[in-house]
Design a protein around this motif. Structure first.
Motif, PDB file in Angstrom:
ATOM      1  N   SER A 131      63.410  99.576  46.552  1.00 50.82           N
ATOM      2  CA  SER A 131      62.658  98.632  46.746  1.00 50.82           C
ATOM      3  C   SER A 131      61.686  98.933  47.631  1.00 50.82           C
ATOM      4  O   SER A 131      60.352  98.433  47.655  1.00 50.82           O
ATOM      5  CB  SER A 131      63.393  97.375  47.171  1.00 50.82           C
ATOM      6  OG  SER A 131      63.677  97.114  48.576  1.00 50.82           O
ATOM      7  N   ARG A 140      55.347  95.177  42.521  1.00 51.60           N
ATOM      8  CA  ARG A 140      55.799  93.875  42.867  1.00 51.60           C
ATOM      9  C   ARG A 140      57.236  93.565  41.961  1.00 51.60           C
ATOM     10  O   ARG A 140      58.240  93.226  42.842  1.00 51.60           O
ATOM     11  CB  ARG A 140      54.900  92.787  43.126  1.00 51.60           C
ATOM     12  CG  ARG A 140      54.120  92.698  44.377  1.00 51.60           C
ATOM     13  CD  ARG A 140      54.711  92.539  45.265  1.00 51.60           C
ATOM     14  NE  ARG A 140      55.649  91.580  45.157  1.00 51.60           N
ATOM     15  CZ  ARG A 140      56.473  90.950  46.386  1.00 51.60           C
ATOM     16  NH1 ARG A 140      56.701  91.657  47.393  1.00 51.60           N
ATOM     17  NH2 ARG A 140      57.191  89.725  46.075  1.00 51.60           N
ATOM     18  N   SER A 144      61.204  93.415  43.528  1.00 54.07           N
ATOM     19  CA  SER A 144      62.372  92.167  43.501  1.00 54.07           C
ATOM     20  C   SER A 144      63.448  92.534  42.971  1.00 54.07           C
ATOM     21  O   SER A 144      64.747  92.201  43.163  1.00 54.07           O
ATOM     22  CB  SER A 144      61.583  90.905  42.829  1.00 54.07           C
ATOM     23  OG  SER A 144      60.334  90.663  43.543  1.00 54.07           O
ATOM     24  N   GLN A 147      65.512  94.773  45.078  1.00 49.78           N
ATOM     25  CA  GLN A 147      66.092  93.816  46.155  1.00 49.78           C
ATOM     26  C   GLN A 147      66.913  92.913  45.647  1.00 49.78           C
ATOM     27  O   GLN A 147      68.275  92.807  46.505  1.00 49.78           O
ATOM     28  CB  GLN A 147      64.962  92.818  46.733  1.00 49.78           C
ATOM     29  CG  GLN A 147      63.869  93.769  47.632  1.00 49.78           C
ATOM     30  CD  GLN A 147      62.706  92.768  47.910  1.00 49.78           C
ATOM     31  OE1 GLN A 147      62.414  91.788  47.258  1.00 49.78           O
ATOM     32  NE2 GLN A 147      62.085  93.084  48.916  1.00 49.78           N
ATOM     33  N   ARG A 181      63.684  87.516  51.304  1.00 50.51           N
ATOM     34  CA  ARG A 181      62.552  88.052  50.840  1.00 50.51           C
ATOM     35  C   ARG A 181      62.484  87.364  49.121  1.00 50.51           C
ATOM     36  O   ARG A 181      61.298  87.501  48.514  1.00 50.51           O
ATOM     37  CB  ARG A 181      62.570  89.480  50.690  1.00 50.51           C
ATOM     38  CG  ARG A 181      62.252  89.927  52.267  1.00 50.51           C
ATOM     39  CD  ARG A 181      62.434  91.401  52.328  1.00 50.51           C
ATOM     40  NE  ARG A 181      61.901  91.828  53.822  1.00 50.51           N
ATOM     41  CZ  ARG A 181      60.731  92.364  54.000  1.00 50.51           C
ATOM     42  NH1 ARG A 181      60.165  92.835  53.113  1.00 50.51           N
ATOM     43  NH2 ARG A 181      60.562  92.610  55.395  1.00 50.51           N
ATOM     44  N   LEU A 182      63.789  87.120  48.686  1.00 47.69           N
ATOM     45  CA  LEU A 182      63.718  86.618  47.228  1.00 47.69           C
ATOM     46  C   LEU A 182      63.618  85.238  47.118  1.00 47.69           C
ATOM     47  O   LEU A 182      63.747  84.493  45.978  1.00 47.69           O
ATOM     48  CB  LEU A 182      65.091  87.098  46.602  1.00 47.69           C
ATOM     49  CG  LEU A 182      65.531  88.413  46.455  1.00 47.69           C
ATOM     50  CD1 LEU A 182      66.796  88.846  46.132  1.00 47.69           C
ATOM     51  CD2 LEU A 182      64.408  88.877  45.111  1.00 47.69           C
TER      52      LEU A 182
END
Ligand code: ZN
Length: 224
Positions: A131, A140, A144, A147, A181-182
């Motif tokens: 990530s 990007r 995700s 992550q 972050r998610l």
């Protein structure tokens, strides 16, 4: 050879026997870390991504990959067979093997690591690093994806790996930070609290307590 890289004359793939030159990671200069512990590396982001990528070696023929030096790996016959099968059947490898996107080595190392029964903590670490590379390379959607995979491995690790001390604290914190972050801010807040409980004011990880406070504040602003 660019700074921060060192090359050995050749390595032998423990799965298919292919002999090739590999670049291994050596130490490199960092100027701190981002909140998900991604190292800040001076220079262009893509140079930083390349240095992080050197942490895994991938065979150019069969795509076997690992975070360790190949010559230190002692695979059983069954492991070799299992790895070959997984690599052949893996959907992402089928699509991306030719294009060699920057995260591919970490993905392959995760696929192989499952067959080698790596701990969830180690599998999560591979995905977390993937990530970081994606972020530095501005990929990007894949950032995700990795992550989320790192998050799942770390959650499993907290249940199965008997983590203690610093590793327990950092892993718990990362579950919070990856949730944040998610976009799962409430979930993130709960995990920051859990992480704070594990540090017990240990002065060696005072940096983590500071990070937990700072990131909790961020998540709280998002929830409000
Ligand atoms: Zn190979």
């Amino acid at each position: 050879m660019p700074v921060g890289e060192s090359s050995r004359p050749y390595v032998v793939c423990p799965v298919c026997g292919h002999v090739f030159r590999a670049t291994y990671a050596s130490t490199y200069v960092t100027v701190g870390r981002e909140a998900d512990l991604c190292p800040k590396i001076p220079g262009r982001p893509s140079d930083g991504a390349r240095l992080i990528r050197n942490a895994v070696t991938m065979c150019p023929v069969c795509s076997f990959a690992a975070g360790e030096a190949f010559d230190g790996l002692d695979l059983t016959f069954d492991e070799r067979y299992g790895i070959e099968e997984r690599l052949k059947e893996d959907g992402l490898l089928k699509v991306f093997r030719k294009g060699q996107p920057p995260w591919l080595g970490f993905h392959a190392a995760e696929v192989c690591g499952k067959e080698r029964s790596l701990k969830s903590r180690e599998l999560g670490d591979l995905c977390l690093r993937a990530s970081w590379v994606c972020r530095k390379e501005k990929e990007r959607p894949f950032e995700s994806t990795f992550q989320l995979r790192a998050l799942r491995h770390f959650m499993r690790s907290l249940q199965e790996d008997d983590l203690i001390g610093r590793e327990l604290s950092v892993t718990t914190y990362l579950v919070g930070e990856l949730n944040r972050r998610l976009g799962n801010h409430r979930e993130a807040l709960n995990w920051y609290v859990n992480a704070g409980r594990t540090t017990e004011g240990d002065p060696r990880i005072a940096w983590l307590d500071r990070l937990i406070n700072r990131q909790s504040k961020l998540a709280r602003e998002q929830v409000a």
